[in-house]
Design a protein around this motif. Structure first.
Motif, PDB file in Angstrom:
ATOM      1  N   GLU A 192       0.823  -1.208   0.000  1.00 41.03           N
ATOM      2  CA  GLU A 192       0.000   0.000   0.000  1.00 41.03           C
ATOM      3  C   GLU A 192       0.858   1.258   0.000  1.00 41.03           C
ATOM      4  O   GLU A 192       0.478   2.281  -0.580  1.00 41.03           O
ATOM      5  N   ALA A 193       2.025   1.171   0.638  1.00 35.78           N
ATOM      6  CA  ALA A 193       2.909   2.335   0.711  1.00 35.78           C
ATOM      7  C   ALA A 193       3.342   2.812  -0.672  1.00 35.78           C
ATOM      8  O   ALA A 193       3.576   4.007  -0.881  1.00 35.78           O
ATOM      9  N   VAL A 194       3.437   1.886  -1.623  1.00 31.93           N
ATOM     10  CA  VAL A 194       3.938   2.247  -2.960  1.00 31.93           C
ATOM     11  C   VAL A 194       2.885   2.071  -4.049  1.00 31.93           C
ATOM     12  O   VAL A 194       3.169   2.296  -5.223  1.00 31.93           O
ATOM     13  N   ALA A 195       1.667   1.676  -3.681  1.00 35.59           N
ATOM     14  CA  ALA A 195       0.635   1.375  -4.683  1.00 35.59           C
ATOM     15  C   ALA A 195       0.237   2.594  -5.506  1.00 35.59           C
ATOM     16  O   ALA A 195      -0.244   2.459  -6.637  1.00 35.59           O
ATOM     17  N   ILE A 196       0.437   3.784  -4.973  1.00 35.94           N
ATOM     18  CA  ILE A 196       0.034   5.007  -5.680  1.00 35.94           C
ATOM     19  C   ILE A 196       1.035   5.393  -6.768  1.00 35.94           C
ATOM     20  O   ILE A 196       0.731   6.261  -7.611  1.00 35.94           O
ATOM     21  N   LEU A 197       2.197   4.793  -6.795  1.00 37.05           N
ATOM     22  CA  LEU A 197       3.237   5.184  -7.760  1.00 37.05           C
ATOM     23  C   LEU A 197       2.770   5.122  -9.216  1.00 37.05           C
ATOM     24  O   LEU A 197       3.013   6.076  -9.975  1.00 37.05           O
ATOM     25  N   PRO A 198       2.128   4.035  -9.679  1.00 33.17           N
ATOM     26  CA  PRO A 198       1.651   4.037 -11.079  1.00 33.17           C
ATOM     27  C   PRO A 198       0.692   5.188 -11.372  1.00 33.17           C
ATOM     28  O   PRO A 198       0.745   5.769 -12.465  1.00 33.17           O
ATOM     29  N   GLN A 199      -0.166   5.530 -10.401  1.00 34.71           N
ATOM     30  CA  GLN A 199      -1.106   6.637 -10.597  1.00 34.71           C
ATOM     31  C   GLN A 199      -0.372   7.966 -10.711  1.00 34.71           C
ATOM     32  O   GLN A 199      -0.680   8.792 -11.582  1.00 34.71           O
ATOM     33  N   LEU A 200       0.617   8.190  -9.855  1.00 35.06           N
ATOM     34  CA  LEU A 200       1.368   9.445  -9.891  1.00 35.06           C
ATOM     35  C   LEU A 200       2.177   9.570 -11.179  1.00 35.06           C
ATOM     36  O   LEU A 200       2.262  10.660 -11.760  1.00 35.06           O
ATOM     37  N   VAL A 201       2.758   8.462 -11.623  1.00 39.58           N
ATOM     38  CA  VAL A 201       3.519   8.481 -12.867  1.00 39.58           C
ATOM     39  C   VAL A 201       2.598   8.780 -14.049  1.00 39.58           C
ATOM     40  O   VAL A 201       2.948   9.557 -14.957  1.00 39.58           O
ATOM     41  N   LEU A 202       1.411   8.187 -14.052  1.00 40.03           N
ATOM     42  CA  LEU A 202       0.450   8.445 -15.126  1.00 40.03           C
ATOM     43  C   LEU A 202       0.040   9.914 -15.153  1.00 40.03           C
ATOM     44  O   LEU A 202      -0.055  10.522 -16.231  1.00 40.03           O
ATOM     45  N   LEU A 203      -0.187  10.500 -13.986  1.00 33.49           N
ATOM     46  CA  LEU A 203      -0.573  11.905 -13.930  1.00 33.49           C
ATOM     47  C   LEU A 203       0.550  12.813 -14.418  1.00 33.49           C
ATOM     48  O   LEU A 203       0.301  13.848 -15.042  1.00 33.49           O
ATOM     49  N   GLN A 204       1.798  12.423 -14.147  1.00 35.75           N
ATOM     50  CA  GLN A 204       2.925  13.210 -14.645  1.00 35.75           C
ATOM     51  C   GLN A 204       3.036  13.131 -16.163  1.00 35.75           C
ATOM     52  O   GLN A 204       3.424  14.100 -16.817  1.00 35.75           O
ATOM     53  N   ARG A 205       2.688  11.986 -16.722  1.00 34.16           N
ATOM     54  CA  ARG A 205       2.773  11.830 -18.175  1.00 34.16           C
ATOM     55  C   ARG A 205       1.666  12.589 -18.890  1.00 34.16           C
ATOM     56  O   ARG A 205       1.895  13.218 -19.906  1.00 34.16           O
ATOM     57  N   THR A 206       0.452  12.497 -18.349  1.00 40.55           N
ATOM     58  CA  THR A 206      -0.676  13.168 -19.000  1.00 40.55           C
ATOM     59  C   THR A 206      -0.733  14.650 -18.656  1.00 40.55           C
ATOM     60  O   THR A 206      -1.283  15.440 -19.412  1.00 40.55           O
ATOM     61  N   ARG A 207      -0.201  15.024 -17.479  1.00 41.65           N
ATOM     62  CA  ARG A 207      -0.097  16.407 -17.003  1.00 41.65           C
ATOM     63  C   ARG A 207      -1.455  17.043 -16.713  1.00 41.65           C
ATOM     64  O   ARG A 207      -1.688  17.530 -15.630  1.00 41.65           O
ATOM     65  N   ASN A 208      -2.370  17.052 -17.651  1.00 45.20           N
ATOM     66  CA  ASN A 208      -3.688  17.630 -17.405  1.00 45.20           C
ATOM     67  C   ASN A 208      -4.520  16.683 -16.548  1.00 45.20           C
ATOM     68  O   ASN A 208      -4.757  15.544 -16.939  1.00 45.20           O
ATOM     69  N   ILE A 209      -4.968  17.154 -15.404  1.00 44.67           N
ATOM     70  CA  ILE A 209      -5.656  16.300 -14.435  1.00 44.67           C
ATOM     71  C   ILE A 209      -7.053  16.843 -14.203  1.00 44.67           C
ATOM     72  O   ILE A 209      -7.222  18.005 -13.822  1.00 44.67           O
ATOM     73  N   ASP A 210      -8.067  16.005 -14.409  1.00 48.42           N
ATOM     74  CA  ASP A 210      -9.433  16.467 -14.178  1.00 48.42           C
ATOM     75  C   ASP A 210      -9.716  16.527 -12.681  1.00 48.42           C
ATOM     76  O   ASP A 210      -8.973  15.975 -11.864  1.00 48.42           O
TER      77      ASP A 210
END
Length: 251
Positions: free
Chosen positions: A165-183
Motif C-alpha cells: 500500500e505504501a507504494v501502490a500510488i506510484l503508477p497513478q502518480l507516474v500516469l498523472l505526470q505523463r498526462t499532465r492535465n488532471i481532471d
C-alpha cells in the motif's frame, strides 16, 4: 476509536466515492451522479444508442477513465485481499466488517470494469499507464517475509499489504505526470488517498500518547513512506487551488 481514525476511514471511503462516479461520468452524454449508478448509466447508453450514431457515443465515453491507473487499482485490490484475510474468521465489529467489504468490493469492481466492460475499457489509456507494477509486488512480498512481527501466514500477508500500500500510488502518480492535465475527480481522488494516510499518522501519534505499549514500527514507517510519496502532488494541488488554475504536474 478516536477522531483521527474515524476521519481517516471516512476520507478513505470518500476517495472511493469520488472515484466510482468517474467510471460512468460523461459530460457529452448525460450528467450522471454517483447515486445514479454505473449499471443504470450503461443501460441508458444502450438505449440512447438506438437513436444516436454509435461513433458519437464511442467518442463520448472516451472521457470516462482517462487519468485513472489500472495498475494502481490492481495493487489496491491485492492490498485489501491480503489484508482482510481475517474477514470471515475474526469478528471485530459491524463497522469494521462493513468497511472491509466496501473496500474489497469497490477495488475489485473497478478493476473488473476497466479490464472487461466493453464501454468503460475503451476510455482506459493503457499506452500511458505502463508502470511495471509487478516489480513492486515481489520486493514487498520478500520484505514481508524478512521483516514482520510474527512469522505466520496471515501476519506475513498483512505486513505485505502494508508495504504494498505504501507504494501502490506510484503508477497513478507516474500516469498523472505523463498526462499532465488532471481532471477534478482524479485530483480529488489522489488528494483524499493522501489525506487518509496523513490522518492515520495523527491517529498513531494520538494512540502512542494515550495507550500504553502502543508501538508498531512496521505500520508507522510504511505509512510515513506512503505519505511522503504524496508530498509533491500535495504541493502542486494546493498551488493550483490557491491560484485558481487547472492542476498540472511537471513532466
Amino acid at each position: 476509536m478516536n477522531i483521527f481514525r474515524l476521519a481517516g476511514d471516512m476520507t478513505h471511503l470518500a476517495s472511493v466515492l469520488v472515484l466510482l462516479p468517474k467510471i460512468p461520468q460523461s459530460n457529452h452524454v448525460l450528467p450522471v451522479t454517483c447515486f445514479y449508478g454505473l449499471r443504470q448509466f450503461l443501460e441508458v447508453v444502450k438505449d440512447v444508442g438506438r437513436w444516436v450514431p454509435k461513433k458519437f457515443l464511442w467518442l463520448a465515453t472516451m472521457c470516462l477513465m482517462i487519468g485513472i491507473s489500472l495498475k494502481t487499482q490492481e495493487l489496491y485490490a491485492i492490498v485489501f485481499a491480503t489484508r482482510y484475510l481475517d474477514l470471515f474468521t475474526d469478528y471485530i465489529s459491524l463497522y469494521n466488517t462493513l468497511m472491509k467489504l466496501v473496500f474489497l468490493g469497490s477495488s475489485f469492481s473497478i478493476v473488473w470494469y476497466i479490464r472487461h466492460h466493453k464501454i468503460v475499457r475503451r476510455s482506459y489509456d493503457k499506452d500511458q499507464d505502463t508502470f511495471r507494477h509487478y516489480f513492486l509486488i515481489i520486493p514487498c512480498l520478500l520484505l514481508a517475509l524478512l521483516i514482520n512481527e510474527r512469522f505466520t501466514f496471515k501476519e506475513v500477508m498483512w505486513t505485505f499489504s502494508l508495504y504494498l500500500e505504501a507504494v501502490a500510488i506510484l503508477p497513478q502518480l507516474v500516469l498523472l505526470q505523463r498526462t499532465r492535465n488532471i481532471d477534478n475527480l482524479t485530483g480529488q481522488y489522489v488528494l483524499l488517498l493522501g489525506a487518509y494516510r496523513a490522518l492515520y499518522i495523527l491517529n498513531w501519534i494520538y494512540r502512542y500518547f494515550t495507550q500504553p505499549h502502543y508501538v508498531h514500527w512496521i505500520t508507522w514507517i510504511s505509512g510515513l513512506v506512503q505519505t511522503l510519496l504524496y508530498a509533491d502532488f500535495f504541493f502542486y494541488y494546493f498551488q493550483s487551488w490557491k491560484n485558481n488554475v487547472k492542476l498540472k504536474l511537471p513532466a
